[in-house]
Design a protein around this motif. Structure first.
Motif, PDB file in Angstrom:
ATOM      1  N   ILE A 115      -2.977   3.029  16.827  1.00 19.80           N
ATOM      2  CA  ILE A 115      -2.682   1.744  16.206  1.00 19.80           C
ATOM      3  C   ILE A 115      -1.175   1.633  16.009  1.00 19.80           C
ATOM      4  O   ILE A 115      -0.459   2.637  16.069  1.00 19.80           O
ATOM      5  CB  ILE A 115      -3.398   1.570  14.847  1.00 19.80           C
ATOM      6  CG1 ILE A 115      -2.985   2.689  13.885  1.00 19.80           C
ATOM      7  CG2 ILE A 115      -4.891   1.527  15.005  1.00 19.80           C
ATOM      8  CD1 ILE A 115      -3.481   2.489  12.468  1.00 19.80           C
ATOM      9  N   ASP A 116      -0.697   0.445  15.798  1.00 18.89           N
ATOM     10  CA  ASP A 116       0.699   0.225  15.413  1.00 18.89           C
ATOM     11  C   ASP A 116       0.708  -0.183  13.957  1.00 18.89           C
ATOM     12  O   ASP A 116      -0.033  -1.080  13.552  1.00 18.89           O
ATOM     13  CB  ASP A 116       1.340  -0.880  16.260  1.00 18.89           C
ATOM     14  CG  ASP A 116       1.582  -0.439  17.696  1.00 18.89           C
ATOM     15  OD1 ASP A 116       1.843   0.759  17.907  1.00 18.89           O
ATOM     16  OD2 ASP A 116       1.516  -1.285  18.592  1.00 18.89           O
ATOM     17  N   VAL A 117       1.537   0.501  13.171  1.00 20.66           N
ATOM     18  CA  VAL A 117       1.633   0.237  11.736  1.00 20.66           C
ATOM     19  C   VAL A 117       3.067  -0.164  11.435  1.00 20.66           C
ATOM     20  O   VAL A 117       4.007   0.536  11.800  1.00 20.66           O
ATOM     21  CB  VAL A 117       1.255   1.493  10.920  1.00 20.66           C
ATOM     22  CG1 VAL A 117       1.371   1.218   9.433  1.00 20.66           C
ATOM     23  CG2 VAL A 117      -0.141   1.973  11.285  1.00 20.66           C
ATOM     24  N   THR A 118       3.238  -1.300  10.769  1.00 20.02           N
ATOM     25  CA  THR A 118       4.568  -1.778  10.424  1.00 20.02           C
ATOM     26  C   THR A 118       4.826  -1.588   8.938  1.00 20.02           C
ATOM     27  O   THR A 118       4.070  -2.072   8.102  1.00 20.02           O
ATOM     28  CB  THR A 118       4.718  -3.267  10.799  1.00 20.02           C
ATOM     29  OG1 THR A 118       4.473  -3.414  12.199  1.00 20.02           O
ATOM     30  CG2 THR A 118       6.105  -3.775  10.468  1.00 20.02           C
ATOM     31  N   HIS A 119       5.869  -0.813   8.645  1.00 20.57           N
ATOM     32  CA  HIS A 119       6.362  -0.627   7.285  1.00 20.57           C
ATOM     33  C   HIS A 119       7.653  -1.430   7.157  1.00 20.57           C
ATOM     34  O   HIS A 119       8.242  -1.817   8.169  1.00 20.57           O
ATOM     35  CB  HIS A 119       6.642   0.856   7.019  1.00 20.57           C
ATOM     36  CG  HIS A 119       5.418   1.705   7.047  1.00 20.57           C
ATOM     37  ND1 HIS A 119       4.601   1.871   5.959  1.00 20.57           N
ATOM     38  CD2 HIS A 119       4.860   2.448   8.040  1.00 20.57           C
ATOM     39  CE1 HIS A 119       3.607   2.682   6.263  1.00 20.57           C
ATOM     40  NE2 HIS A 119       3.728   3.027   7.519  1.00 20.57           N
ATOM     41  N   VAL A 164       5.523   2.470  13.248  1.00 20.87           N
ATOM     42  CA  VAL A 164       5.045   3.758  13.736  1.00 20.87           C
ATOM     43  C   VAL A 164       3.741   3.570  14.509  1.00 20.87           C
ATOM     44  O   VAL A 164       2.961   2.664  14.202  1.00 20.87           O
ATOM     45  CB  VAL A 164       4.860   4.765  12.564  1.00 20.87           C
ATOM     46  CG1 VAL A 164       3.840   4.259  11.576  1.00 20.87           C
ATOM     47  CG2 VAL A 164       4.496   6.145  13.053  1.00 20.87           C
ATOM     48  N   SER A 165       3.553   4.411  15.524  1.00 23.59           N
ATOM     49  CA  SER A 165       2.344   4.354  16.342  1.00 23.59           C
ATOM     50  C   SER A 165       1.633   5.704  16.282  1.00 23.59           C
ATOM     51  O   SER A 165       1.907   6.592  17.084  1.00 23.59           O
ATOM     52  CB  SER A 165       2.703   4.019  17.788  1.00 23.59           C
ATOM     53  OG  SER A 165       3.293   2.754  17.865  1.00 23.59           O
ATOM     54  N   LEU A 217      -8.840  -1.479   8.171  1.00 17.14           N
ATOM     55  CA  LEU A 217      -7.770  -1.224   7.205  1.00 17.14           C
ATOM     56  C   LEU A 217      -7.406   0.251   7.215  1.00 17.14           C
ATOM     57  O   LEU A 217      -8.227   1.102   7.518  1.00 17.14           O
ATOM     58  CB  LEU A 217      -8.217  -1.615   5.792  1.00 17.14           C
ATOM     59  CG  LEU A 217      -8.604  -3.077   5.585  1.00 17.14           C
ATOM     60  CD1 LEU A 217      -9.200  -3.267   4.197  1.00 17.14           C
ATOM     61  CD2 LEU A 217      -7.391  -3.968   5.784  1.00 17.14           C
ATOM     62  N   GLY A 218      -6.165   0.544   6.825  1.00 13.02           N
ATOM     63  CA  GLY A 218      -5.722   1.929   6.750  1.00 13.02           C
ATOM     64  C   GLY A 218      -4.619   2.134   5.741  1.00 13.02           C
ATOM     65  O   GLY A 218      -3.513   2.520   6.114  1.00 13.02           O
ATOM     66  N   PRO A 219      -4.876   1.862   4.456  1.00  5.91           N
ATOM     67  CA  PRO A 219      -3.812   2.068   3.467  1.00  5.91           C
ATOM     68  C   PRO A 219      -3.407   3.542   3.387  1.00  5.91           C
ATOM     69  O   PRO A 219      -4.218   4.441   3.633  1.00  5.91           O
ATOM     70  CB  PRO A 219      -4.443   1.597   2.155  1.00  5.91           C
ATOM     71  CG  PRO A 219      -5.911   1.671   2.376  1.00  5.91           C
ATOM     72  CD  PRO A 219      -6.132   1.462   3.844  1.00  5.91           C
ATOM     73  N   SER A 220      -2.127   3.779   3.069  1.00  2.00           N
ATOM     74  CA  SER A 220      -1.573   5.126   3.017  1.00  2.00           C
ATOM     75  C   SER A 220      -1.020   5.430   1.641  1.00  2.00           C
ATOM     76  O   SER A 220      -0.466   4.555   0.974  1.00  2.00           O
ATOM     77  CB  SER A 220      -0.425   5.271   4.019  1.00  2.00           C
ATOM     78  OG  SER A 220      -0.872   5.108   5.332  1.00  2.00           O
ATOM     79  N   LEU A 221      -1.155   6.692   1.247  1.00  5.96           N
ATOM     80  CA  LEU A 221      -0.509   7.222   0.059  1.00  5.96           C
ATOM     81  C   LEU A 221       0.517   8.247   0.541  1.00  5.96           C
ATOM     82  O   LEU A 221       0.172   9.164   1.289  1.00  5.96           O
ATOM     83  CB  LEU A 221      -1.526   7.894  -0.867  1.00  5.96           C
ATOM     84  CG  LEU A 221      -2.686   7.002  -1.297  1.00  5.96           C
ATOM     85  CD1 LEU A 221      -3.768   7.834  -1.959  1.00  5.96           C
ATOM     86  CD2 LEU A 221      -2.196   5.926  -2.228  1.00  5.96           C
TER      87      LEU A 221
END
Length: 93
Positions: free
Chosen positions: A12-16, A21-22, A80-84
């Protein structure tokens, strides 16, 4: 709980706010990612721990080479993929 629904090979592509990041799940024990541009650009591969929470919901955690840690809650039903995240020097971002 079963790990059978864990999507190995999934990317997936995740935008912060600071970077994009991929990540890609290489196996049940390994994740790789690449940040293509900007001050954080690099690629890494990590050993991961996967804990099934329910069908199609997993907690995935790892420690990065920098000393930071990440735990993703990967919800394949909802996309969804929330991160801590903890920072290398300790504390939260």
């Amino acid at each position: 709980m079963s790990i059978d629904g864990f999507l190995i090979g999934q990317g997936i592509d995740v935008t912060h706010p600071e970077f994009r990041v991929s990540p890609r799940l290489q196996s049940r024990t390994q994740l790789s990612f690449e940040i293509m541009e900007g001050p954080f650009s690099h690629a890494e591969t990590f050993a991961i721990e996967v804990a099934p929470l329910r069908a199609d919901l997993f907690a995935v955690s790892w420690a990065e080479d920098s000393g930071g840690t990440v735990t993703d809650v990967q919800d394949y039903d909802r996309g969804l993929g929330p991160s801590l995240i903890t920072l290398p020097a300790g504390g939260l971002p």
